[in-house]
Write a protein that holds these residues in place. Sequence first.
Motif, PDB file in Angstrom:
ATOM      1  N   PHE A 147      -3.195  13.298 -10.110  1.00 43.25           N
ATOM      2  CA  PHE A 147      -2.692  14.766 -10.346  1.00 43.25           C
ATOM      3  C   PHE A 147      -2.352  15.027 -11.748  1.00 43.25           C
ATOM      4  N   LEU A 148      -1.674  13.917 -12.525  1.00 43.25           N
ATOM      5  CA  LEU A 148      -1.539  14.010 -13.897  1.00 43.25           C
ATOM      6  C   LEU A 148      -2.892  14.269 -14.727  1.00 43.25           C
ATOM      7  N   GLY A 149      -3.850  13.512 -14.297  1.00 47.34           N
ATOM      8  CA  GLY A 149      -5.162  13.352 -15.106  1.00 47.34           C
ATOM      9  C   GLY A 149      -5.679  14.741 -14.668  1.00 47.34           C
ATOM     10  N   VAL A 163       2.104   6.134  -6.341  1.00 49.35           N
ATOM     11  CA  VAL A 163       1.778   6.020  -8.003  1.00 49.35           C
ATOM     12  C   VAL A 163       0.467   6.285  -8.288  1.00 49.35           C
ATOM     13  N   LEU A 164      -0.595   6.091  -7.236  1.00 56.04           N
ATOM     14  CA  LEU A 164      -2.047   6.391  -7.411  1.00 56.04           C
ATOM     15  C   LEU A 164      -2.417   7.973  -7.498  1.00 56.04           C
ATOM     16  N   MET A 197       0.939  -1.328  -0.088  1.00 58.93           N
ATOM     17  CA  MET A 197       0.063   0.012  -0.079  1.00 58.93           C
ATOM     18  C   MET A 197       0.716   1.209  -0.049  1.00 58.93           C
ATOM     19  N   ALA A 198       1.905   1.319   0.842  1.00 55.28           N
ATOM     20  CA  ALA A 198       2.766   2.494   0.842  1.00 55.28           C
ATOM     21  C   ALA A 198       3.670   2.644  -0.473  1.00 55.28           C
TER      22      ALA A 198
END
Length: 111
Positions: free
Chosen positions: A13-15, A7-8, A1-2
């Motif tokens: 943010f890129l989207g 990455v999520l 999860m860490a």
Amino acid sequence: MALLLPVLFLVMFLGMQAALYYQARTVAIAAAQEAARAAGAETGTTSAGIAAARAFVHGAGGDDVLSAVTVTGNRTATTATVTVRGHSMSVIPGWSPVVEQSASAAVERLT
């Protein structure tokens, strides 16, 4: 999860940044087209086109969509061209993507 959470967030943010840039680009091209139509009218002028572009950007959200807007125009005997340039909003601190769009229209005249 860490490992997956950063990455999520990066993808998220890129989207969001892509959507903000696309919106600013769409407003800039629509403002340039509106300005080219105003400048290309039979009684139109370059300053009328520039005013139309500024009014369009203001009506579409102003600085919340496209900030530091500069509008330049040129009208010849046959063509009116307007360029709208500004900065898109950004979710990345310290980075402000530049958006520049141009549009041309034929000048109306009696022949």
